[in-house]
Each structure stands twice: as structure tokens, then as C-alpha cells.
Write an enzyme that holds these catalytic residues in place. Structure first.
Site, PDB file in Angstrom:
ATOM      1  N   ASP A 478       0.704  -1.250  -0.045  1.00  0.00           N
ATOM      2  CA  ASP A 478      -0.302  -0.139  -0.113  1.00  0.00           C
ATOM      3  C   ASP A 478       0.967   1.417  -0.034  1.00  0.00           C
ATOM      4  OD1 ASP A 478      -2.336   1.493   0.068  1.00  0.00           O
ATOM      5  OD2 ASP A 478      -3.159   0.566   1.972  1.00  0.00           O
ATOM      6  N   ASP A 548     -10.737   2.089  -3.208  1.00  0.00           N
ATOM      7  CA  ASP A 548     -11.247   1.670  -2.030  1.00  0.00           C
ATOM      8  C   ASP A 548     -12.748   1.834  -2.187  1.00  0.00           C
ATOM      9  OD1 ASP A 548      -8.951   1.352  -0.881  1.00  0.00           O
ATOM     10  OD2 ASP A 548      -8.727   3.388   0.121  1.00  0.00           O
TER      11      ASP A 548
END
Ligand code: DGJ
Length: 738
Positions: A478, A548
Site C-alpha cells: 500500500d 477503495d
């Protein structure tokens, strides 16, 4: 084998050499020609010695010849021929008013650069051409490598200072592409966090349209991909020239229509705040800019790109040839939306039990397992297992996951640090910053300066240790903020801007080395969703996290946009809980599953709360997905009905390469005025073959025969019955050749 530069080697390694030589040189006319797939690309040396683009389009006859290129005329005394001639790689000098490929400042203040052909070397799939400035000792080697199957051309440049004084490179493109004069529609992808992959289309007008990231990374806001169509938007019919830049740092693509209506696309490092000092003898390699051509519209262009990405960009892991080729992704479970930072051994084991019962292949524990990580205020940088949450380390959880028949994946965010961490307390100088200036935090974190050799060693070291000590099959990598205050005060002032290149190169080199040491470990590129998706990172990442935003309705549009540039093979799509946290929209589990099944399926819900019926539905659909997954993620994809612009309906279809199987997804947003789903003419089937249509899911039945020829499905089409109506409805069918 993981593929690395040079490109010719990459294409070679993938078995492309068996074909006839991709590049030829006609010495009499001084013309280079590259052929591959249905494409030819031609350039030559003009009478002034410049390298001039001559043709990029549909494949020409093998015997067709070009005469020597003629420079374009200048326009009165205001636009010299140096500027109007489409050069392959123009230096800024001699009156160039269009976007330069290269701009430098020499130590004595001279900033004039005029590049002329010097020599060339034929390579396995292309050619390397050396250009030299007309007077100064600076060389530029242009690398060309053509994929024989798709006709996609890989271009990059190496700039070398052969003089005795330093030279500062202020702007360096990977390539400049020229299109024939015409009327065009430009397509590119824009977005924001939770709203990535918006297809933006506009008519090209005189002037320059800049698509870029100044953020140190690829960015959610624009993606380094373009497609330019002749005429208006068309999915199937128009000519399309497209390109994708393989760079995960700040980048820029400039699309220009000049005074004489010529169109050029120039892309590479973003020149904003750029300055790379080349000392005597040093070289700078640009990223690679891939470009391709299709006569079959945006659909044809994306199908070429999808297959090219699978064959030549994505990591080929273990074995050789087809054995090593990217496999359909394991169906994963990810803990993030279920537990957020609140992970524990017992909690993760409970989720793992349920995931295994669904038929999931891989269990991934997301953020929260390390350091003093309770929320996003602390812990990044301290990559030890949190002893309160996992008193016996990760082993008991990993063993349980294995015993349940899944492999184990773990979340990391290696390039970041929270000021509240042991790492930052020990090494406050390790972050990007300007000495004495504020350090802007985003999500309470700072960016480690990966360009520094000691930071690079630290990151490589902890990841290597983590993978050596634990049986981990997969890392979700990430990256949750962009750069600010990008100082590197250990270097002399003039050298500090090197950070834009060195950071990204060190990232790639860590990934390369990790792959060498742990060749089986797979990787996902995530940056708060789709902030780092590009053909550079995809040389190391097996998949990406597109957004997301997991709302299944929003995802249809995002997935639609995503596939213009990237293959569904890498497009992870989780089924999460309803109502959705972002839009508060409620949808059925079937709708959510069918939305995610357009890509590489995952589950990201709190499945400990699912009832028996929900568990059974998901289990049935995961099993159905496994049976047709390769067709969905590696087949030829057709975008049949767009979900964009408030469309009531949408549909996609994929056909496997053998044309023996096809999968169709149909979605209804909200039925209005009783309209039934439009007749769906399928594509890409074998017209002579018979196909049987079987529902994968969805109660709705077709109002047509269930066995018919490919010609029937493509010409007559699939008609859904009148009961397929409502809000957020979905159906999916498979067609199997009889
Ligand atoms: C952002 C990612 O996109 C999410 O999926 C999740 O991993 C969080 N970061 C964790 O902090």
C-alpha cells in the site's frame, strides 16, 4: 522469470524471437521500418540529419518502400521547419515551439540542443538509434522494440553525457508519437480517491492538453494512458492510436495539435521541478512508453493492450513459457472492511474459517498487525508483529489458514512512516523534507526518502526478513499519500531533484530483489485504491487494487473505465457489506457478486455476520466463477453497453482465445417506464459454432433459444425476458461451444 529492461530482452524472454525480424533498415532511403501484428511504424533520417517520423498505422505490404523523409515546410517566418517536422526525439533548440523530447542546460549556460542521427544497431525485436548533438558531446540512444503479436511498440531513451562538464537534464521524454493530420477524440482516465477510472473524452483542439502527476507517484487523478480516435468515439470501428507510460513516479503526457493541425503526443518524466545532473560519463534511462494502433475502435485497442500486458508486462513467476504466464488470480478474502485496524489472532482465525467455507483460495490480513498500530496515528515503519494482538507471532494464524486449504497474504506500506514510531524517533532525517521547513502529514504519515541508499536497505531488509520468517504467499503493498516537501538535503543543492528518478528506481530495484529472493511471493499494488497503477509497477505486481470504493454500482463504471487501459486479470474486486459505507446504498448479495465477477473476485465483507443463505449464495457463485474465470480475466473483452452517463443498463462480454467459451454480464441500474433490457448482440464468437447458453446466476431467463450458432448470438442477439427489471439487478450467462 521476472522480466527486466532492456525491452528487447523482455520481448525475447517471452518467446517473441521466432518471428521474422520486426525491424528493417533501408540504407538507400535511410528509412527504418518496424512491423508487428496489424501495425507498421516507419521513421527515417531527413536531409538535415534529424530523425523524422513517417508513418504509424495499419500494416503495410511487405514489399512497400518509402523514399527518404522530407522535412515539413515551415510556416512563414514564425514556425520553422525544425518545429513543424515530426521528429522522433526533438531537442529543445534551433527554434522548436512544440513540446521538446529533451531539454538540457550545459555547464556554460548553453541551452541549445539539436539532435542528429549518428548510427544504429539492429536488435532482436527492433533497433537502437544513436543521436548526437550537432556540436556538444551528448548522446541519446533511442530504443525501439516491437511486439510481433500485437504491434505494440516499446520506446525509451538513454541520455549520456560524454563530455567533461556536468549537464543538467530539465526535461526528458521516453518518446514522442506523431499521428496523421486529422480530426480526433482524445480519451484519458481521470479521478480522485474512491472515484478513479473516469473515462474522459474530448475533441482535440489546437493547443496542448497535459495529463500528468506531480505527486511523486502515479496518482488517482490521472493515469498515464491515452487513446486518440479518428473522428468521434467508437467502440468497434474507428482507428485508434494509444499509449501507456511505464513509470510510477511523477509523469507527464502532452497531447498537442499544432498550427498546421499535426498531432503529437510526448511523454516521460514530468519536467515540473525536474533537474537531473549528468556528470561526465553518466547516463539517464527514461521510462518506457508503449504505443499501439488498432483499426477496431476502443474495444480493439484495449484487447490488444490486455493481451500485451499478460504476455509481456506482468510478472511471469515460476517455470518457463506458458507455465510461467500469469494465472487467473486466487479468489481472496481481505480483512480490511470487516475489521479495519482491529485485527487479532482469534478474530482473523474466525474470518479465515468462514472464508474457507466459501471456497476462497487466499486469506489476506490487512492493516493493523504490526508495531503499535491501533489506528492510523502510529506504527508505520515498525514492522514487528504486535505482541498484544499476536502473542505467538503470525505462525498460528498462518498455520490455521494453511490447514483450511488457503494460502496467506499480508498488508504492508513500506515507503511510509508515522512520526509516532520507533523508526521515526531514531531516523527523523529519513523522510522527504526540506531542512528546517514544516513536514506536511497526510493520514498522520510522512514519506520515507527511498532514494537514500540506507532507507532502501532498511525497506528491503525488513521485507526480506518478514518473508523469510513467515510462510507468506502474497503482499498487498500500500501507499497512502503523495509527496510533499520533496527535499533530499544529504545531496548538494543542484543534485537534490534526482529524487524524482532515484526514488522510483529504488522502489523497482527493491521489488526486483525481493522477487529474486522470494520468487513465489505475489504482489498487489495498492495506493489508497488505484493511485499506483501503471505499466512500470505492473512489471512487479500481479494485481492491483483499483479503488477503495467497493460500492458494486459505482464499481461498474470504474471497472468499465479501468479496462480501457488494463486487463481484468489484475482488476481485484471485492464483495463487501450492504448498505455500502460510502454511498449508503443497499444491494443484493447476488448483485454485489456479479459486479465483482467482472474482474478478479475477492470477498471483503464481515462474513462472520453472513447468514446461511448468504454463505450458500457466495459459495455457489465462487464455485461458478472458478469454472469460467480464465475466460473472464484473460479472454477478449467486449464492452457491450456502457454504464456511464446515467445509463439504465450496462453489459460486458468476454470470449476465450479459442472461442469455445464466452461469459456475459448484464446489469440494470433502475428500470424506468417499464423498459426491458435491450437486445444484446454478442461479439467475438465463431459464427459457425453452436453455443449453449447457461445462466451463471440471476433468476431472469432469456427470451431466446438457449442453443444457437455464434452467428445467431452475434446477429440476432440475446433477448432477456420481461421479468428482468427493477433496481440494481444483475444476470450472468456462460456460452459453451457444443
Ligand atoms: C488503503 C487501502 O486501499 C485499503 O484497502 C486498506 O488496505 C487501507 N489502506 C489500510 O490502511
Amino acid at each position: 522469470m521476472m522480466k527486466t529492461f532492456p525491452l528487447a530482452a523482455a520481448l525475447l524472454a517471452a518467446g517473441a524471437v521466432a518471428m521474422a525480424q520486426a525491424a528493417t533498415f533501408d540504407g538507400a532511403a535511410q528509412v527504418f521500418r518496424l512491423d508487428g501484428g496489424n501495425t507498421s511504424y516507419v521513421f527515417g533520417v531527413n536531409e538535415r540529419g534529424e530523425l523524422q517520423q513517417m508513418y504509424w498505422g495499419g500494416r503495410l505490404g511487405a514489399e512497400d518502400r518509402f523514399t527518404a523523409p522530407k522535412p515539413m515546410i515551415g510556416w512563414a517566418s514564425f514556425d520553422p521547419s525544425y518545429s513543424t517536422t515530426p521528429q522522433e526525439y526533438a531537442g529543445w533548440g534551433a527554434g522548436l515551439y512544440v513540446e521538446p523530447a529533451l531539454k538540457v542546460t550545459f555547464a556554460d549556460g548553453n541551452r541549445d540542443l539539436v539532435l542528429h542521427y549518428e548510427s544504429h544497431t539492429m536488435t532482436a525485436n527492433g533497433v537502437d538509434v544513436v543521436l548526437k548533438d550537432i556540436e556538444r558531446p551528448i548522446d541519446v540512444t533511442l530504443h525501439y522494440a516491437m511486439d510481433p503479436a500485437s504491434g505494440i511498440l516499446a520506446r525509451s531513451a538513454t541520455i549520456e553525457n560524454r563530455g567533461k562538464e556536468p549537464v543538467t537534464v530539465e526535461q526528458a521524454a521516453a518518446a514522442a508519437w506523431a499521428l496523421p493530420v486529422g480530426h480526433y477524440t482524445l480519451n484519458y482516465l481521470t479521478g480522485r480517491w474512491a472515484g478513479e477510472w473516469t473515462l474522459t473524452q474530448e475533441t482535440l483542439h489546437p493547443g496542448a492538453r497535459v495529463i500528468e502527476s506531480r505527486r511523486g507517484t502515479t496518482g488517482h487523478q490521472a493515469n498515464p494512458w491515452f487513446a486518440i480516435q479518428a473522428g468521434g468515439p467508437s467502440e468497434d470501428a474507428s482507428e485508434v492510436w494509444f499509449g501507456a507510460l511505464a513509470w510510477s513516479g511523477s509523469w507527464r503526457i502532452t497531447v498537442e495539435q499544432d498550427q498546421l493541425d499535426a498531432v503529437r503526443v510526448t511523454g516521460g518524466f514530468n519536467p515540473f521541478d525536474f533537474g537531473y545532473v549528468l556528470h561526465p560519463g553518466e547516463k539517464l534511462d527514461t521510462p518506457v512508453f508503449y504505443g499501439g494502433y488498432s483499426a477496431h475502435g476502443m474495444g480493439g485497442a484495449s484487447r490488444l493492450l490486455h493481451h500485451f500486458e499478460i504476455a509481456h508486462i506482468l510478472p511471469h513467476r515460476i517455470g518457463t513459457g506458458e507455465d510461467a504466464a500469469p494465472k487467473p488470480r486466487p479468489v481472496i478474502y481481505n480483512s480490511w472492511e470487516a475489521t479495519e485496524f482491529n485485527v487479532s489472532e482469534a478474530g482473523q482465525m474466525a474470518l479465515a474459517e468462514r472464508a474457507a467455507a466459501l471456497g476462497v483460495d487466499r486469506f489476506v490480513m490487512d492493516d493493523g498487525w504490526f508495531g503499535q498500530r491501533k489506528d492510523d496515528h502510529a506504527g508505520l515503519g515498525d514492522w514487528y508483529v504486535n505482541p498484544q494482538k499476536f502473542p505467538h507471532g503470525l505462525k498460528p494464524l498462518i498455520d490455521r489458514v494453511h490447514a483450511l486449504g488457503m494460502d496467506f497474504g499480508l498488508w504492508v506500506e513500506p515507503e511510509m512512516v508515522n512520526p509516532n514510531s520507533d523508526l521515526y524517533r531514531k531516523h527523523p532525517d529519513w523522510v522527504l523534507n526540506f531542512a528546517g521547513r514544516p513536514r506536511s502529514e497526510e493520514r498522520n504519515q510522512l514519506v520515507l526518502n527511498l532514494a537514500r541508499p540506507d532507507v532502501k536497505e532498511y525497506v528491503l531488509g525488513f521485507l526480506d526478513k518478514l518473508l523469510t520468517e513467515n510462510d507468506i504467499a502474497f503482499l498487498k503493498w500500500d501507499y497512502n499519500r503523495n509527496w510533499s516537501e520533496p527535499g533530499w538535503d544529504q545531496l548538494p543543492a543542484a543534485e537534490q531533484k534526482k529524487v524524482y528518478v532515484a526514488f522510483t528506481e529504488n522502489l523497482y530495484s527493491i521489488l526486483e530483489e525481493l522477487h529474486r529472493r522470494h520468487p513465489k511471493v505475489e504482489l498487489e499494488s495498492c495506493s489508497g485504491g488505484g493511485g499506483r497503477v501503471d505499466l512500470g509497477i505492473l512489471r512487479y505486481a500481479d494485481e492491483v487494487w483499483p479503488s477503495d470504493n467497493t460500492d458494486p454500482f459505482d464499481r461498474l463504471s470504474q471497472q468499465y473505465g479501468f479496462t480501457y487501459a488494463y486487463t481484468p486479470q489484475i482488476m481485484m474486486a471485492w464483495v463487501t457489506d450492504s448498505p455500502h459505507w460510502l454511498n449508503k446504498r443497499s444491494t443484493s448479495l447476488t448483485y454485489r457478486l456479479l459486479s465483482s465477477m467482472e474482474g478478479s473476485l475477492g470477498i471483503g465483507a464481515d462474513i462472520t455476520k453472513w447468514n446461511d443463505e448468504e454463505m450458500a449464495t457466495a459459495k455457489r457463485l465462487i464455485s461458478a466463477y472458478h469454472q469460467v474465470q480464465r475466460t473472464i480475466v484473460q479472454g477478449d473483452q467486449y464492452r457491450l453497453i456502457s454504464p456511464l452517463n446515467g445509463s439504465e443498463f450496462s453489459a460486458t462480454q468476454t470470449v476465450n482465445r479459442e472461442k469455445s467459451q464466452s461469459v456475459v454480464f448484464l446489469y440494470i441500474h433502475s428500470t424506468q417506464e417499464g423498459r426491458i433490457f435491450p437486445l444484446l448482440k454478442l461479439k467475438g464468437l465463431d459464427p459457425k459454432a453452436e453455443y449453449a447458453l447457461t445462466p451463471i446466476e440471476g433468476k431472469a431467463q432469456p427470451d431466446t433459444p438457449t442453443e444457437a450458432s455464434g452467428a445467431w448470438w452475434m446477429n440476432h442477439g440475446l433477448q432477456m425476458g420481461g421479468d428482468f427489471r427493477g433496481d440494481f439487478q444483475a444476470a450472468a450467462f456462460r456460452l459453451d461451444k457444443k
